[in-house]
Design a protein around this motif. Structure first.
Motif, short mmCIF file in Angstrom:
data_model
loop_
_atom_site.label_atom_id
_atom_site.label_comp_id
_atom_site.label_asym_id
_atom_site.label_seq_id
_atom_site.Cartn_x
_atom_site.Cartn_y
_atom_site.Cartn_z
N MET A 1 3.04 -16.59 23.42
CA MET A 1 4.33 -16.30 23.18
C MET A 1 5.20 -16.86 24.41
N LEU A 2 6.50 -17.33 24.35
CA LEU A 2 7.21 -17.80 25.33
C LEU A 2 7.67 -16.59 26.11
N GLU A 3 7.79 -16.92 27.42
CA GLU A 3 8.28 -15.91 28.46
C GLU A 3 9.83 -15.41 28.22
N LEU A 4 10.52 -16.58 27.93
CA LEU A 4 11.95 -16.57 27.69
C LEU A 4 12.24 -16.14 29.37
N ARG A 5 12.08 -17.32 30.32
CA ARG A 5 12.49 -16.94 31.85
C ARG A 5 13.81 -16.96 31.82
N PRO A 6 14.30 -16.03 32.72
CA PRO A 6 16.01 -15.55 32.78
C PRO A 6 16.79 -16.38 33.61
N ASN A 7 16.28 -17.58 33.99
CA ASN A 7 17.17 -18.54 34.88
C ASN A 7 16.69 -19.79 34.82
N CYS A 8 17.88 -20.60 35.26
CA CYS A 8 17.39 -21.98 35.62
C CYS A 8 16.77 -22.09 36.85
N GLU A 9 15.57 -22.65 36.83
CA GLU A 9 14.95 -23.02 38.07
C GLU A 9 15.31 -24.03 39.13
N TRP A 10 16.41 -24.71 38.65
CA TRP A 10 17.23 -25.56 39.67
C TRP A 10 18.57 -24.79 40.32
N CYS A 11 19.47 -24.37 39.45
CA CYS A 11 20.71 -23.84 39.99
C CYS A 11 20.62 -22.55 39.81
N ASN A 12 19.73 -21.78 39.41
CA ASN A 12 19.42 -20.14 39.35
C ASN A 12 20.62 -19.47 38.44
N ARG A 13 21.21 -20.28 37.72
CA ARG A 13 21.99 -19.75 36.67
C ARG A 13 21.28 -18.98 35.56
N ASP A 14 22.21 -17.76 35.20
CA ASP A 14 21.43 -16.87 34.39
C ASP A 14 21.04 -17.64 33.02
N LEU A 15 20.13 -17.38 32.40
CA LEU A 15 19.88 -17.92 31.06
C LEU A 15 19.30 -16.54 30.34
N PRO A 16 20.12 -15.85 29.74
CA PRO A 16 19.76 -14.82 29.09
C PRO A 16 18.91 -15.12 27.64
N HIS A 17 18.11 -14.25 27.11
CA HIS A 17 17.14 -14.76 25.85
C HIS A 17 18.04 -15.44 24.66
N ASP A 18 19.32 -15.11 24.58
CA ASP A 18 20.06 -15.99 23.58
C ASP A 18 20.87 -17.03 24.17
N ALA A 19 20.66 -17.54 25.25
CA ALA A 19 21.37 -18.75 25.84
C ALA A 19 21.03 -20.07 24.85
N THR A 20 22.04 -20.49 24.61
CA THR A 20 22.00 -21.58 23.69
C THR A 20 21.85 -23.12 24.65
N ASP A 21 22.12 -22.78 25.71
CA ASP A 21 22.01 -24.06 26.92
C ASP A 21 20.60 -24.21 27.54
N ALA A 22 19.62 -23.07 27.22
CA ALA A 22 18.40 -22.98 27.97
C ALA A 22 17.47 -24.12 27.39
N ARG A 23 16.65 -24.95 28.28
CA ARG A 23 15.85 -26.04 27.92
C ARG A 23 14.58 -25.60 28.52
N ILE A 24 13.35 -26.00 27.88
CA ILE A 24 12.09 -25.79 28.29
C ILE A 24 11.43 -27.12 28.28
N CYS A 25 10.33 -27.18 29.04
CA CYS A 25 9.27 -28.39 28.83
C CYS A 25 8.12 -27.79 28.05
N THR A 26 6.88 -28.47 27.87
CA THR A 26 5.82 -27.94 27.28
C THR A 26 5.10 -26.98 27.89
N TYR A 27 5.38 -26.76 29.29
CA TYR A 27 4.93 -25.73 29.95
C TYR A 27 5.71 -24.82 30.52
N GLU A 28 6.72 -24.60 29.86
CA GLU A 28 7.77 -23.60 29.71
C GLU A 28 8.72 -23.39 31.20
#
Length: 104
Positions: free
Chosen positions: A1-28
């Motif tokens: 199951m996906l973790e749904l991480r709460p932030n951008c790992e580069w700019c630290n912007r919040d990415l809540p569970h329903d963010a439509t602009d969150a992107r993930i790679c195959t390793y999440e």
């Protein structure tokens, strides 16, 4: 199951569970669309793969016999930051961004 991480790992912007602009790679690894497009150039700095839109987990359990949904499986609250320097990200991106993800 996906973790749904709460932030951008580069700019630290919040990415809540329903963010439509969150992107993930195959390793999440999780980044915002802006950083994927302008900094990473669709190259994950960890695995070298590409990114896809992160799915949005439904809030409720819509199947009465299953305990699914955000209410039962909440998003992660653990914030992560990229371990890679800007120079390392730029070098890998330069090496791989012209290569189709299926060929990396």
């Amino acid at each position: 199951m996906l973790e749904l991480r709460p932030n951008c790992e580069w700019c630290n912007r919040d990415l809540p569970h329903d963010a439509t602009d969150a992107r993930i790679c195959t390793y999440e690894c999780t980044y915002c669309a802006h950083c994927v497009d302008t900094v990473l150039h669709n190259v994950c700095p960890t695995c070298g793969g590409n990114f896809a839109p992160r799915p949005i987990r439904p809030k409720a359990a819509y199947q009465p016999t299953l305990t699914l949904g955000l209410i039962n499986d909440p998003a992660s609250a653990t914030r992560k930051q990229s371990r890679w320097s800007a120079e390392q990200v730029a070098a890998l991106s330069e090496q791989l961004r012209a290569v189709a993800p299926a060929d990396r």
